[in-house]
Design a protein around this motif. Structure first.
Motif, PDB file in Angstrom:
ATOM      1  N   ASP A 321      -7.458   2.183  -3.207  1.00  0.00           N
ATOM      2  CA  ASP A 321      -8.694   2.241  -3.318  1.00  0.00           C
ATOM      3  C   ASP A 321      -9.405   0.554  -3.990  1.00  0.00           C
ATOM      4  O   ASP A 321     -10.227   1.237  -5.032  1.00  0.00           O
ATOM      5  N   THR A 331      -7.855   4.757   0.193  1.00  0.00           N
ATOM      6  CA  THR A 331      -8.225   4.404   1.025  1.00  0.00           C
ATOM      7  C   THR A 331      -8.184   5.526   2.267  1.00  0.00           C
ATOM      8  O   THR A 331      -7.454   6.544   2.085  1.00  0.00           O
ATOM      9  N   HIS A 337      -7.557   1.213   8.115  1.00  0.00           N
ATOM     10  CA  HIS A 337      -6.934   1.229   6.866  1.00  0.00           C
ATOM     11  C   HIS A 337      -5.704   0.731   7.678  1.00  0.00           C
ATOM     12  O   HIS A 337      -5.032  -0.735   6.814  1.00  0.00           O
ATOM     13  N   GLN A 341      -3.695  -2.321   7.027  1.00  0.00           N
ATOM     14  CA  GLN A 341      -2.689  -2.041   5.565  1.00  0.00           C
ATOM     15  C   GLN A 341      -0.654  -2.997   6.630  1.00  0.00           C
ATOM     16  O   GLN A 341      -1.014  -3.289   5.484  1.00  0.00           O
ATOM     17  N   TYR A 361      -3.527  -5.085  -1.159  1.00  0.00           N
ATOM     18  CA  TYR A 361      -4.338  -4.698  -0.281  1.00  0.00           C
ATOM     19  C   TYR A 361      -6.153  -4.075  -0.685  1.00  0.00           C
ATOM     20  O   TYR A 361      -6.134  -3.755  -1.205  1.00  0.00           O
ATOM     21  N   HIS A 363      -9.695  -3.772   0.876  1.00  0.00           N
ATOM     22  CA  HIS A 363     -10.569  -3.024   2.291  1.00  0.00           C
ATOM     23  C   HIS A 363     -11.940  -3.015   1.966  1.00  0.00           C
ATOM     24  O   HIS A 363     -11.086  -1.535   1.583  1.00  0.00           O
ATOM     25  N   TYR A 365     -14.749  -0.794   3.431  1.00  0.00           N
ATOM     26  CA  TYR A 365     -14.785  -0.010   4.603  1.00  0.00           C
ATOM     27  C   TYR A 365     -16.315  -0.009   5.656  1.00  0.00           C
ATOM     28  O   TYR A 365     -17.265  -0.320   5.044  1.00  0.00           O
TER      29      TYR A 365
END
Length: 455
Positions: A321, A331, A337, A341, A361, A363, A365
């Motif tokens: 993450d 993650t 996710h 992903q 990747y 992102h 949360y």
């Protein structure tokens, strides 16, 4: 342009598997048409299950067929194989498959060669060696289990309504759920709501006759929505006369008696097990690197560490993450996710085939939403806390936006609209699990199951 013909094997037809294949269809449209790329998806089921809707399917708010997405219709540019990958030798670029055809032919397994591998088999229920669990426990991970549980709960009301034995009646009206995560809390909330509505049609069963029990080993439930919302959820469940037993473990359910480590005993015909998941067994049957918890070691680009032409995401992968403050954080293995992903994974495979740079990747949360029954819910989104009707409404809006295909969105929305205009359907179709029973009995045989031994 892809310089050489590429055979892409996607293992798994869940969130990551389906969405990755869907993304590859879009990004490699010309290459697929020219025969430069071939995509094969191996899945044990011909559909993808949208699991956040399982509690509503169990409660009868959504039809089972609208909780699933048919893979062949959505992945029309891919070859879909219904079966299981039992082993993978990435050194040789081969996967060992067990399919419906190999079972019929009696040939055992077959080998499939590939150039690019996407491992997304998901996870399976994590069980413990508890006496009686294998015989009497009910899972809640598939649409079949959700509908089977709905039928089972209604059948217990029928048993309680017609029996004269107080012990059988008490056991039939006691429902034990083990696990305080999303699956356990949402399933309990929806089914208790449904059962409370259903008992109005039973002249000798009242709300107070039913016992609903949630058993959780830790000191809180729904950790994803935060401590405050988790505490609120416990309070709301207890106001509905649901027993929430924290820091408590199930030690036995032999002879249809749930025994807890604090000494409490509950005779019950319903024990639902939702106490976590574990990586799919096929991961252990590969030559790819795994973490201590059995997940694939991955990079932030969703490649598998130390392996070329191998990719993974979702429950099966330990993905760094890059947005986390603490180094070494992975993650969370959830749908939020997995869907994102899959998009990056599909793009990166296309980039790799075209010798382009890979994407990372990333992102952060955004939060979580959970339903606790009709018009009841909790949510923590972007740091804001919601409860009651607003949280329930957000839960529906969010998941309606995320369920794949416009077809499914329209059907689910139509069902919700009709459910708001008409009364619930309280019907048990438990005989669907044994569709040939009546014919076999008529033909002089015996029913394939013993009602006394059924769950």
């Amino acid at each position: 342009m892809v310089k050489e013909r590429a055979r892409i094997l996607v293992v798994g037809g869940g969130y990551v598997g389906m969405y990755t294949a869907l993304r590859l269809q879009k990004k490699l449209k010309r290459e697929i048409r020219r025969g430069q790329v071939e995509i094969t998806v191996v899945s044990p089921d011909p559909y993808m299950t949208y699991q956040p809707f399982l509690p509503e399917a169990a409660a009868g708010s959504i039809s089972p067929r609208h909780v699933v997405v048919p893979l062949r219709r959505v992945l029309d540019k891919c070859r879909v194989v219904i079966g299981e990958a039992t082993a993978i030798d990435h050194g040789k670029r081969t996967a060992t498959l067990s399919t419906l055809a190999t079972e019929e032919e009696g040939t055992g397994t077959e080998e499939l060669s590939y150039d690019e591998l996407v491992l997304a088999p998901g996870s399976i229920s994590r069980t413990l060696p508890i006496p009686g669990l294998a015989e009497h426990g009910i899972g809640f991970k598939t649409v079949e289990e959700a509908i089977g549980l709905r039928n089972h709960v209604i059948e217990q009301l029928d048993i309680a309504s017609s029996t004269r034995d107080p012990a059988i009646r008490d056991a039939a009206l006691t429902f034990v759920f083990v696990g305080g995560g999303y699956a356990g809390v949402e399933a309990l909330g929806e089914l208790e709501d449904m059962a409370r509505y259903a008992v109005r049609y039973y002249h000798n069963v009242q709300d107070d006759d039913m016992k609903w029990i949630l058993v959780e080993a830790s000191n809180r439930i729904l950790p994803e929505v935060g401590e405050e919302m988790g505490t609120y959820t416990v309070t709301q469940l207890r106001r509905r006369n649901i027993q929430v037993l924290l820091e408590t473990r199930l030690v036995s359910c032999a002879d249809r008696v749930a025994v807890l480590d604090d000494g409490q005993r509950f005779p019950t015909r319903t024990l639902v097990w939702t106490a976590g998941v574990k990586p799919h067994p096929v991961l252990a049957a590969t030559d790819l690197p795994l973490t201590a918890h059995g997940r694939l070691k991955c990079t932030a680009e969703l490649t598998i560490e130390g392996a070329t032409h191998a990719w993974a995401a979702g429950d099966a992968a330990a993905v760094p993450d890059v947005t986390a403050d603490a180094p070494g954080t992975d993650t969370a293995p959830n749908a939020q996710h997995a869907v994102r992903q899959a998009k990056v994974l599909g793009d990166n495979i296309a980039h790799s085939l075209r010798a382009e740079p890979l994407e990372t990747y990333a992102h952060k949360y955004v939060g979580s939403v959970a339903s606790l029954g009709l018009h009841k819910g909790v949510a923590q989104v972007y740091g804001r806390k919601l409860k009651g009707y607003p949280a329930w409404f957000m839960h529906r809006v969010y998941h309606l936006s995320r369920v794949p295909t416009f077809n499914r969105k329209a059907r689910v929305l139509a069902e919700w609209t009709l459910a708001g205009l008409f009364k619930r359907e309280i019907v048990s179709l438990g005989s669907l699990e044994h569709p040939r029973a009546e014919f076999e009995l008529a033909a002089g045989g015996k029913p394939p199951h013993d009602p006394k031994g059924s769950n």
